[in-house]
Design an enzyme around this catalytic site. Structure first.
Site, PDB file in Angstrom:
ATOM      1  N   ILE A   1     -11.385   7.732  -2.189  1.00 30.18           N
ATOM      2  CA  ILE A   1     -11.524   7.314  -0.787  1.00 30.18           C
ATOM      3  C   ILE A   1     -11.301   8.537   0.103  1.00 30.18           C
ATOM      4  CG2 ILE A   1     -10.687   5.759   1.019  1.00 30.18           C
ATOM      5  CD1 ILE A   1     -11.955   4.305  -1.381  1.00 30.18           C
TER       6      ILE A   1
ATOM      7  N   TYR B   1       1.490   8.564 -11.679  1.00 25.64           N
ATOM      8  CA  TYR B   1       0.759   7.736 -10.709  1.00 25.64           C
ATOM      9  C   TYR B   1      -0.020   6.641 -11.429  1.00 25.64           C
ATOM     10  CZ  TYR B   1      -3.080   6.697  -7.423  1.00 25.64           C
ATOM     11  OH  TYR B   1      -4.018   6.084  -6.629  1.00 25.64           O
TER      12      TYR B   1
ATOM     13  N   ARG C   1       9.234  -9.574  -2.910  1.00 21.12           N
ATOM     14  CA  ARG C   1      10.470 -10.366  -2.967  1.00 21.12           C
ATOM     15  C   ARG C   1      10.871 -10.836  -1.571  1.00 21.12           C
ATOM     16  NH1 ARG C   1      14.328  -6.595  -5.264  1.00 21.12           N
ATOM     17  NH2 ARG C   1      13.578  -7.173  -7.330  1.00 21.12           N
TER      18      ARG C   1
ATOM     19  N   ASN D   1       0.819  -1.207   0.000  1.00 18.72           N
ATOM     20  CA  ASN D   1       0.000   0.000   0.000  1.00 18.72           C
ATOM     21  C   ASN D   1       0.859   1.266   0.000  1.00 18.72           C
ATOM     22  OD1 ASN D   1      -2.439   1.431   0.038  1.00 18.72           O
ATOM     23  ND2 ASN D   1      -2.447   1.544   2.260  1.00 18.72           N
TER      24      ASN D   1
ATOM     25  N   LYS E   1       0.470   2.516 -11.163  1.00 16.33           N
ATOM     26  CA  LYS E   1      -0.608   1.630 -10.728  1.00 16.33           C
ATOM     27  C   LYS E   1      -0.961   0.612 -11.811  1.00 16.33           C
ATOM     28  CE  LYS E   1      -1.475   3.277  -6.580  1.00 16.33           C
ATOM     29  NZ  LYS E   1      -1.217   2.456  -5.367  1.00 16.33           N
TER      30      LYS E   1
END
Length: 198
Positions: free
Chosen positions: A128, A95, A63, A27, A99
């Protein structure tokens, strides 16, 4: 997120503290800068920082976590937090590209990790109501009233519930999937319908 050794240390600390690692939620987000008026005026640095934090941060964390997730007896799951920007144009070139790259990584890593019993999925949220929107109540209300079919913007709890589902045994046969948590934004174009009705 920009340093593999730091990520490795954090992962080792989590495993040492809790005894195992079942879930990784990627995140991290690089700083989002407004687009320049012309694409050719966008500096490399805007793309570099988004790529390094948003995309490569997920690569580094995955990883480090994968050996531990593979040892979790089929409970191992990675949930990447993407964005609706990965699927259509809402601006923010750097951005959005990072994504979109994360969505591709989700699919390829799902294939790679499946044999080790680790599932990899992504959530693409819409707007959000986080601290990034502090002081912008009017803008959020406009989005809720005019853009989102469910007549509200999302909450952190909406995203958390989706993460909890994809990380749980209830999603044990789901991998390589991108789940939209966007209030119907990409499925229903209410603004287009409004324009036709004017």
């Amino acid at each position: 997120m920009g340093d593999q050794s730091s990520v490795d240390e954090a992962t080792a600390y989590a495993v040492e503290t809790f005894g195992r690692l079942d879930v990784l939620v990627n995140n991290a987000l690089g700083p989002v800068a407004p687009d320049r008026d012309r694409f050719e005026d966008e500096p490399d640095a805007v793309f570099t920082v988004q790529h390094d934090v948003t995309f490569m941060g997920a690569v580094r964390c995955s990883r480090a976590a994968l050996p531990h997730l593979a040892a979790a007896g089929g409970r191992g799951a990675i949930v990447n937090i993407g964005s609706v920007n990965a699927e259509t144009d809402f601006g923010n070139h750097a951005y959005s590209a990072a994504k979109a790259g994360l969505a591709s990584l989700t699919r390829t890593l799902a294939g790679d990790a499946a044999a080790r019993g680790v599932r990899v999925n992504q959530i693409n949220p819409g707007t959000i109501a986080t601290t990034a929107w502090s002081g912008k109540d009017r803008e959020l209300k406009t989005l809720a009233d005019r853009v989102y079919p469910l007549s509200r913007v999302g909450t952190p709890e909406d995203v958390a519930a989706a993460v909890a589902f994809l990380a749980s045994a209830d999603a044990s046969w789901i991998t390589g999937t991108v789940l939209r948590v966007d209030g119907g934004l990409l499925a229903v174009n209410t603004h287009f319908a409004e324009v036709l009705g004017e």
